[in-house]
Design a protein around this motif. Structure first.
Motif, mmCIF file in Angstrom:
data_model
loop_
_atom_site.group_PDB
_atom_site.id
_atom_site.type_symbol
_atom_site.label_atom_id
_atom_site.label_comp_id
_atom_site.label_asym_id
_atom_site.label_seq_id
_atom_site.Cartn_x
_atom_site.Cartn_y
_atom_site.Cartn_z
ATOM 1 N N MET A 1 0.835 -1.197 0.000
ATOM 2 C CA MET A 1 0.000 0.000 0.000
ATOM 3 C C MET A 1 0.871 1.250 0.000
ATOM 4 O O MET A 1 1.650 1.488 0.928
ATOM 5 C CB MET A 1 -0.917 0.015 1.231
ATOM 6 N N ASP B 1 -0.079 7.001 -1.536
ATOM 7 C CA ASP B 1 -1.168 7.570 -2.326
ATOM 8 C C ASP B 1 -2.436 6.728 -2.262
ATOM 9 O O ASP B 1 -3.428 7.031 -2.919
ATOM 10 C CB ASP B 1 -0.731 7.722 -3.787
ATOM 11 N N GLY B 2 -2.397 5.648 -1.475
ATOM 12 C CA GLY B 2 -3.578 4.795 -1.344
ATOM 13 C C GLY B 2 -3.696 3.725 -2.406
ATOM 14 O O GLY B 2 -4.649 2.940 -2.379
ATOM 15 N N ARG B 3 -2.749 3.673 -3.324
ATOM 16 C CA ARG B 3 -2.786 2.647 -4.379
ATOM 17 C C ARG B 3 -1.976 1.434 -3.952
ATOM 18 O O ARG B 3 -0.966 1.549 -3.275
ATOM 19 C CB ARG B 3 -2.227 3.199 -5.697
#
Length: 298
Positions: free
Chosen positions: A135, A138-140
């Motif tokens: 993870m 940037d949350g991706r």
């Protein structure tokens, strides 16, 4: 030529004779050296499945295949008859519930009860999570293995072909932080795929034999997916140790004479790195000495 397994036996002997003795995290105590390297050539089809004691290579390969799925719960491992990760969730269960359940009963409950498995069979964001679903800030999610396969195919001269599991932000949530933590790959001009594995913490008697098998299996899979041939496995250890209750077993193993390494091969070409199964692996000519039993320090 001296048998390559002597690299491992000599390392155990150096730890016994020269290692620094101290109490470790588990409370068992270790004797350790800092910094070691061994090298194994897989180009002729041989694999470093140690022969001075029986190594259950199918279990090691199943563990590697489990890592590649990205899973972090022991339920699927137990259903595949792999019990090497049970000690950590079992210790947590006993500590938090006060129930002195046997390992066999605990494992059966994990296998048969999905809700129980979800609560007590979870290891946290260990290897597979970091390899396949890291993870980012940037949350991706980032799939390091897919990126590695792509790089091996498209940019084989790159010096950035690696993956690792030491996600600082999630270490506290892991049942056990990654020991074999960095895998780096190198492609030669004649199409051989080499791997350097850095292992920060090495249980020399129990862990290292499994790690060599798992890394060899992964090297075969990656080479096939990138139309390369297996080359060299270079293993680098940080804190290389023997637990104090493993000395007798280590001395017994050191006395044994290595036998020829077996051959490991893939029986078919899988469609992707996600499609390998244990039945795709074949090991020929493995005739080891008898097993040597020892307890895992948790």
């Amino acid at each position: 030529m001296r048998h390559p397994e002597y690299q491992y036996l000599d390392l155990m002997e150096r730890v016994l004779e020269q290692g620094d003795e101290r109490i470790d995290r588990t409370g068992v105590g270790t004797r350790s050296l800092f910094g070691a390297m061994v090298r194994f050539d897989l180009s002729d089809g041989t694999a470093p499945i140690f022969t001075t004691k029986r190594v259950y290579w199918k279990t090691a390969v199943k563990e590697m295949l489990w890592f590649l799925t990205g899973q972090t719960n022991i339920q699927s491992l137990l259903k595949d008859n792999v019990r090497i990760w049970t000690d950590w969730p079992l210790a947590t269960y006993r500590r938090e519930t006060g129930e002195d359940v046997s390992q066999e009963e605990f494992e059966q409950r994990v296998v048969n009860d999905d809700a129980f498995a979800a609560r007590w069979g979870e290891l946290g964001p260990v290897y597979g999570k970091q390899w396949r679903r890291w993870m980012g800030a940037d949350g991706r999610e980032h799939d390091q293995i897919a990126g590695l396969v792509r790089a091996l195919r498209e940019t084989p001269a790159s010096r950035r072909m690696l993956f690792h599991g030491w996600n600082v932000a999630e270490l506290g949530e892991m049942a056990l932080p990654p020991c074999h933590m960095v895998y780096q790959y190198h492609v030669t001009s004649d199409g051989r795929l080499n791997c350097l594995l850095f292992q920060r913490s090495v249980d020399l008697l129990l862990g290292k034999p499994f790690n060599c098998v798992g890394a060899s299996a992964l090297l075969l899979m990656l080479a096939q997916q990138a139309d390369l041939v297996p080359g060299e496995l270079v293993w680098v250890g940080g804190d290389v140790h023997l637990y104090l209750n493993h000395f007798e077993q280590a001395r017994e193993q050191i006395k044994r004479q290595p036998r020829p390494f077996p051959k490991m091969s893939l029986l078919k070409r899988a469609a992707s790195i996600d499609d390998y199964e244990i039945g795709d692996f074949q090991v020929d000519g493995y005739a080891p000495h008898p097993p040597i039993s020892a307890e895992v320090a948790v």
